[in-house]
Design an enzyme around this catalytic site. Structure first.
Site, PDB file in Angstrom:
ATOM      1  N   VAL A 121       0.839  -1.203   0.000  1.00 16.59           N
ATOM      2  CA  VAL A 121       0.000   0.000   0.000  1.00 16.59           C
ATOM      3  C   VAL A 121       0.872   1.250   0.000  1.00 16.59           C
ATOM      4  CG1 VAL A 121      -1.687   1.316   1.356  1.00 16.59           C
ATOM      5  CG2 VAL A 121      -1.933  -1.163   1.116  1.00 16.59           C
ATOM      6  N   ASP A 179      -1.006   6.762   3.105  1.00 13.55           N
ATOM      7  CA  ASP A 179      -0.146   7.010   4.263  1.00 13.55           C
ATOM      8  C   ASP A 179      -0.866   6.691   5.570  1.00 13.55           C
ATOM      9  OD1 ASP A 179       2.451   7.733   4.923  1.00 13.55           O
ATOM     10  OD2 ASP A 179       1.849   9.740   5.538  1.00 13.55           O
ATOM     11  N   ASP A 220      -1.760   2.396   5.334  1.00 13.94           N
ATOM     12  CA  ASP A 220      -0.672   1.456   5.645  1.00 13.94           C
ATOM     13  C   ASP A 220      -0.355   1.448   7.132  1.00 13.94           C
ATOM     14  OD1 ASP A 220       0.679   3.853   5.927  1.00 13.94           O
ATOM     15  OD2 ASP A 220       2.064   3.520   4.272  1.00 13.94           O
ATOM     16  N   GLY A 221      -0.497   2.586   7.789  1.00 13.05           N
ATOM     17  CA  GLY A 221      -0.267   2.640   9.232  1.00 13.05           C
ATOM     18  C   GLY A 221      -1.296   1.837  10.006  1.00 13.05           C
ATOM     19  N   ARG A 280      -0.549  -1.562  12.291  1.00 15.32           N
ATOM     20  CA  ARG A 280      -0.974  -1.693  13.690  1.00 15.32           C
ATOM     21  C   ARG A 280      -1.860  -2.918  13.880  1.00 15.32           C
ATOM     22  NH1 ARG A 280      -1.099   3.895  13.075  1.00 15.32           N
ATOM     23  NH2 ARG A 280      -3.340   3.937  12.603  1.00 15.32           N
ATOM     24  N   ASP A 318       8.008   8.956   1.314  1.00 12.93           N
ATOM     25  CA  ASP A 318       7.402  10.285   1.475  1.00 12.93           C
ATOM     26  C   ASP A 318       8.230  11.346   0.767  1.00 12.93           C
ATOM     27  OD1 ASP A 318       5.268   9.381   2.926  1.00 12.93           O
ATOM     28  OD2 ASP A 318       6.034  10.027   4.883  1.00 12.93           O
TER      29      ASP A 318
END
Length: 200
Positions: free
Chosen positions: A31, A66, A69-70, A74, A91
């Site tokens: 991603v 952004d 994907d975080g 998690r 980034d």
């Protein structure tokens, strides 16, 4: 500031999508890479062609990778440093493509050298903001002060560029870019002072 207030909202919005992607075997890294490529296409293809509004819409779709994907990382309880390193590195590619695309258009078909120069300066200063924090942290210092975070820079430029694409005066984009340059200078100064205080 934008990160602080918006992240919770967007996390709740995109969590179902992140969960769906994980169930289908999509990795957070995939991603991240896809999102970066999308932003780069928007910045280096749409913008240089003068498609400022459509380019902005295209980039906006991919910029949310952004967040996604975080969330995925998690949910997988991935605590390694690779994801953060990849995300931070890509980034820089995305930011470079966005600001470079704006600059290319206004140096060519846009015929506005002032905006082109301001975009380049804003890009360089934004990179320095990120570099100073990363370098400080690698040396054991803390340098997370300032007013020119990445989210604010991206949102400001995307909104202004999209509005110019709809016919708003290019002065708006020039003012936004100059404001970002000033904010980046202030942030650089604040971070340099923060590190110096910790070093002595």
């Amino acid at each position: 500031m934008l990160n602080k207030y918006a992240r919770g909202f967007f996390t709740s919005v995109f969590t179902p999508l992140a969960t769906w992607l994980l169930k289908r075997g999509v990795s957070p890294d995939a991603v991240t890479i896809l999102g970066t490529l999308g932003v780069m296409v928007g910045g280096l293809v749409f913008y240089p062609l003068g498609q400022l509004f459509w380019g902005t819409l295209f980039i906006t779709v991919f910029i949310f990778s952004d967040v996604i994907d975080g969330i995925m990382a998690r949910q997988q309880e991935r605590t390694g440093k690779w994801g953060g390193f990849l995300d931070s590195t890509l980034d820089r590619f995305a930011d470079g493509a966005l600001f470079a695309g704006v600059s290319i258009w206004f140096f060519t078909g846009g015929n506005n050298d002032a905006v082109g120069v301001a975009a380049i300066i804003a890009l360089v200063l934004g990179m320095l903001v990120s570099y100073i924090r990363a370098k400080a942290e690698s040396l054991g210092f803390t340098a997370n002060v300032g007013i020119a975070e990445r989210a604010e820079r991206l949102v400001s430029v995307l909104v202004a560029t999209g509005l110019v694409g709809l016919g708003i005066s290019e002065v708006l984009l020039l003012v936004v870019l100059l404001a970002l340059c000033a904010a980046s200078c202030v942030t650089i100064w604040q971070r340099m002072l923060a590190v110096r205080r910790q070093a002595i």
